[in-house]
Scaffold this motif. Structure first.
Motif, PDB file in Angstrom:
ATOM      1  N   GLN A  88      21.772 -47.185 -13.363  1.00  0.00           N
ATOM      2  CA  GLN A  88      21.913 -45.751 -13.116  1.00  0.00           C
ATOM      3  C   GLN A  88      23.391 -45.399 -12.960  1.00  0.00           C
ATOM      4  N   PRO A  89      24.028 -44.847 -14.011  1.00  0.00           N
ATOM      5  CA  PRO A  89      25.417 -44.403 -13.877  1.00  0.00           C
ATOM      6  C   PRO A  89      25.498 -43.043 -13.201  1.00  0.00           C
ATOM      7  N   THR A  90      26.615 -42.813 -12.489  1.00  0.00           N
ATOM      8  CA  THR A  90      26.841 -41.537 -11.816  1.00  0.00           C
ATOM      9  C   THR A  90      28.332 -41.216 -11.837  1.00  0.00           C
ATOM     10  N   ASP A  91      28.655 -39.948 -11.599  1.00  0.00           N
ATOM     11  CA  ASP A  91      30.049 -39.538 -11.428  1.00  0.00           C
ATOM     12  C   ASP A  91      30.057 -38.098 -10.918  1.00  0.00           C
ATOM     13  N   PRO A  92      31.104 -37.694 -10.198  1.00  0.00           N
ATOM     14  CA  PRO A  92      31.198 -36.299  -9.765  1.00  0.00           C
ATOM     15  C   PRO A  92      31.876 -35.393 -10.784  1.00  0.00           C
ATOM     16  N   ASP A  93      32.485 -35.969 -11.817  1.00  0.00           N
ATOM     17  CA  ASP A  93      33.304 -35.224 -12.778  1.00  0.00           C
ATOM     18  C   ASP A  93      32.469 -34.846 -14.013  1.00  0.00           C
ATOM     19  N   PRO A  94      32.342 -33.547 -14.335  1.00  0.00           N
ATOM     20  CA  PRO A  94      31.571 -33.149 -15.520  1.00  0.00           C
ATOM     21  C   PRO A  94      32.052 -33.804 -16.820  1.00  0.00           C
ATOM     22  N   ALA A  95      33.368 -34.009 -16.954  1.00  0.00           N
ATOM     23  CA  ALA A  95      33.882 -34.664 -18.154  1.00  0.00           C
ATOM     24  C   ALA A  95      33.390 -36.101 -18.240  1.00  0.00           C
ATOM     25  N   ALA A  96      33.336 -36.772 -17.097  1.00  0.00           N
ATOM     26  CA  ALA A  96      32.816 -38.138 -17.073  1.00  0.00           C
ATOM     27  C   ALA A  96      31.335 -38.164 -17.427  1.00  0.00           C
ATOM     28  N   LEU A  97      30.567 -37.232 -16.878  1.00  0.00           N
ATOM     29  CA  LEU A  97      29.130 -37.197 -17.172  1.00  0.00           C
ATOM     30  C   LEU A  97      28.879 -36.978 -18.659  1.00  0.00           C
ATOM     31  N   ALA A  98      29.695 -36.134 -19.286  1.00  0.00           N
ATOM     32  CA  ALA A  98      29.558 -35.910 -20.729  1.00  0.00           C
ATOM     33  C   ALA A  98      29.878 -37.172 -21.508  1.00  0.00           C
ATOM     34  N   SER A  99      30.908 -37.888 -21.085  1.00  0.00           N
ATOM     35  CA  SER A  99      31.279 -39.127 -21.759  1.00  0.00           C
ATOM     36  C   SER A  99      30.203 -40.198 -21.583  1.00  0.00           C
ATOM     37  N   ILE A 100      29.690 -40.336 -20.361  1.00  0.00           N
ATOM     38  CA  ILE A 100      28.626 -41.317 -20.115  1.00  0.00           C
ATOM     39  C   ILE A 100      27.417 -41.024 -20.992  1.00  0.00           C
ATOM     40  N   ALA A 101      27.045 -39.747 -21.063  1.00  0.00           N
ATOM     41  CA  ALA A 101      25.890 -39.365 -21.881  1.00  0.00           C
ATOM     42  C   ALA A 101      26.115 -39.698 -23.353  1.00  0.00           C
ATOM     43  N   ALA A 102      27.348 -39.515 -23.831  1.00  0.00           N
ATOM     44  CA  ALA A 102      27.645 -39.804 -25.236  1.00  0.00           C
ATOM     45  C   ALA A 102      27.588 -41.303 -25.521  1.00  0.00           C
ATOM     46  N   TRP A 103      28.173 -42.109 -24.640  1.00  0.00           N
ATOM     47  CA  TRP A 103      28.096 -43.557 -24.816  1.00  0.00           C
ATOM     48  C   TRP A 103      26.646 -44.040 -24.726  1.00  0.00           C
ATOM     49  N   ARG A 104      25.887 -43.455 -23.786  1.00  0.00           N
ATOM     50  CA  ARG A 104      24.487 -43.860 -23.626  1.00  0.00           C
ATOM     51  C   ARG A 104      23.674 -43.523 -24.875  1.00  0.00           C
ATOM     52  N   ALA A 105      23.892 -42.333 -25.436  1.00  0.00           N
ATOM     53  CA  ALA A 105      23.157 -41.931 -26.638  1.00  0.00           C
ATOM     54  C   ALA A 105      23.461 -42.877 -27.797  1.00  0.00           C
ATOM     55  N   GLU A 106      24.703 -43.268 -27.928  1.00  0.00           N
ATOM     56  CA  GLU A 106      25.085 -44.175 -29.009  1.00  0.00           C
ATOM     57  C   GLU A 106      24.467 -45.563 -28.821  1.00  0.00           C
ATOM     58  N   ALA A 107      24.466 -46.046 -27.564  1.00  0.00           N
ATOM     59  CA  ALA A 107      23.957 -47.390 -27.294  1.00  0.00           C
ATOM     60  C   ALA A 107      22.435 -47.467 -27.397  1.00  0.00           C
ATOM     61  N   ASP A 108      21.734 -46.377 -26.989  1.00  0.00           N
ATOM     62  CA  ASP A 108      20.272 -46.297 -27.086  1.00  0.00           C
ATOM     63  C   ASP A 108      19.602 -47.513 -26.437  1.00  0.00           C
ATOM     64  N   LEU A 109      19.940 -47.745 -25.171  1.00  0.00           N
ATOM     65  CA  LEU A 109      19.400 -48.892 -24.432  1.00  0.00           C
ATOM     66  C   LEU A 109      18.261 -48.451 -23.524  1.00  0.00           C
ATOM     67  N   PRO A 110      17.150 -49.190 -23.496  1.00  0.00           N
ATOM     68  CA  PRO A 110      16.008 -48.773 -22.685  1.00  0.00           C
ATOM     69  C   PRO A 110      16.242 -48.883 -21.187  1.00  0.00           C
ATOM     70  N   ASN A 111      17.207 -49.666 -20.759  1.00  0.00           N
ATOM     71  CA  ASN A 111      17.434 -49.890 -19.329  1.00  0.00           C
ATOM     72  C   ASN A 111      18.647 -49.145 -18.792  1.00  0.00           C
ATOM     73  N   LEU A 112      19.140 -48.153 -19.547  1.00  0.00           N
ATOM     74  CA  LEU A 112      20.276 -47.347 -19.097  1.00  0.00           C
ATOM     75  C   LEU A 112      19.815 -45.906 -18.912  1.00  0.00           C
ATOM     76  N   ARG A 113      19.809 -45.447 -17.666  1.00  0.00           N
ATOM     77  CA  ARG A 113      19.300 -44.118 -17.338  1.00  0.00           C
ATOM     78  C   ARG A 113      20.329 -43.030 -17.658  1.00  0.00           C
ATOM     79  N   PRO A 114      19.888 -41.786 -17.803  1.00  0.00           N
ATOM     80  CA  PRO A 114      20.835 -40.674 -17.956  1.00  0.00           C
ATOM     81  C   PRO A 114      21.726 -40.569 -16.727  1.00  0.00           C
ATOM     82  N   PRO A 115      22.984 -40.153 -16.898  1.00  0.00           N
ATOM     83  CA  PRO A 115      23.899 -40.081 -15.757  1.00  0.00           C
ATOM     84  C   PRO A 115      23.503 -38.995 -14.769  1.00  0.00           C
TER      85      PRO A 115
END
Length: 214
Positions: free
Chosen positions: A70-97
């Motif tokens: 479960q990734p987290t961050d207080p920064d909206p720019a970080a959350l957008a980046s995490i979501a983009a990396w997560r979408a590209e990786a498409d891993l079943p064990n990585l939750r939305p930020p």
């Protein structure tokens, strides 16, 4: 505009709908994984506080497929980046930020372990105190809190590069700066987190491992 991810700087501005890249991630991620292999549980939920660009979260989810991340961050720019990396990786064990401020209210989550990489020195001391308080409340007995980054140590001289880094951090924000290991250990102990061990890491960084007391 380039095709590659933008360089990552904490607090670098408003949300950007795209990946950011933290160069230090590729340099330290395998060394961190080597420490975590002997420290993490075999299964369960791992909460990462201050996930930054999201690159660590992807690498850890690949390295530990039996754990839920479960990734987290207080920064909206970080959350957008995490979501983009997560979408590209498409891993079943990585939750939305999730939006999470270390010193603020945390969502209802019961992790088996908590990681926080390169936040303690690039944030006010109140953020570290909040992290320790909430980790002490959220972790089960024996649960791991893992911290990584540069620190000051009372038992040895600080590397000149770390002293220069400390000065540059304080010039950017006087509330920032390298923390003393001893201060972190004392503050963690007040929250029921026992200091387990210290591991020297490359580039004058440290891993600090704590366990929730029974």
């Amino acid at each position: 505009m380039t095709n590659g991810p933008e360089p990552w700087q904490p607090g670098s501005g408003p949300s950007v709908a795209g990946k950011r890249h933290a160069p230090a991630t590729q340099r330290n991620r395998d060394a961190i994984v080597a420490v975590l292999r002997d420290a993490l549980p075999s299964s369960g939920l791992v909460l990462e506080v201050a996930s930054g660009s999201g690159e660590h979260a992807v690498h850890f989810a690949v390295s530990f497929p039996d754990l839920d991340w479960q990734p987290t961050d207080p920064d909206p720019a970080a959350l957008a980046s995490i979501a983009a990396w997560r979408a590209e990786a498409d891993l079943p064990n990585l939750r939305p930020p999730l939006m999470l401020d270390a010193a603020g209210d945390w969502p209802e989550i019961r992790p088996e372990a908590i990681l926080c990489i390169n936040m303690v020195h690039i944030s006010p001391w109140a953020a570290t105190l909040g992290l320790l308080e909430r980790a002490g409340a959220a972790l089960p007995s024996g649960g791991l809190l893992y911290l990584y980054g540069p620190y000051l140590r009372g038992d040895m001289d600080t590397a000149p590069s770390n002293l220069a880094f400390d000065a540059s951090l304080k010039a950017r924000d006087p509330r920032w700066g390298l923390r003393a290991v001893e201060d972190v250990v004392v503050a963690a102990g007040r929250e029921g987190l026992a200091f387990d061990r210290l591991v020297d890491m490359p580039a004058n960084n440290l891993s600090l491992l704590f366990r929730r007391r029974t």
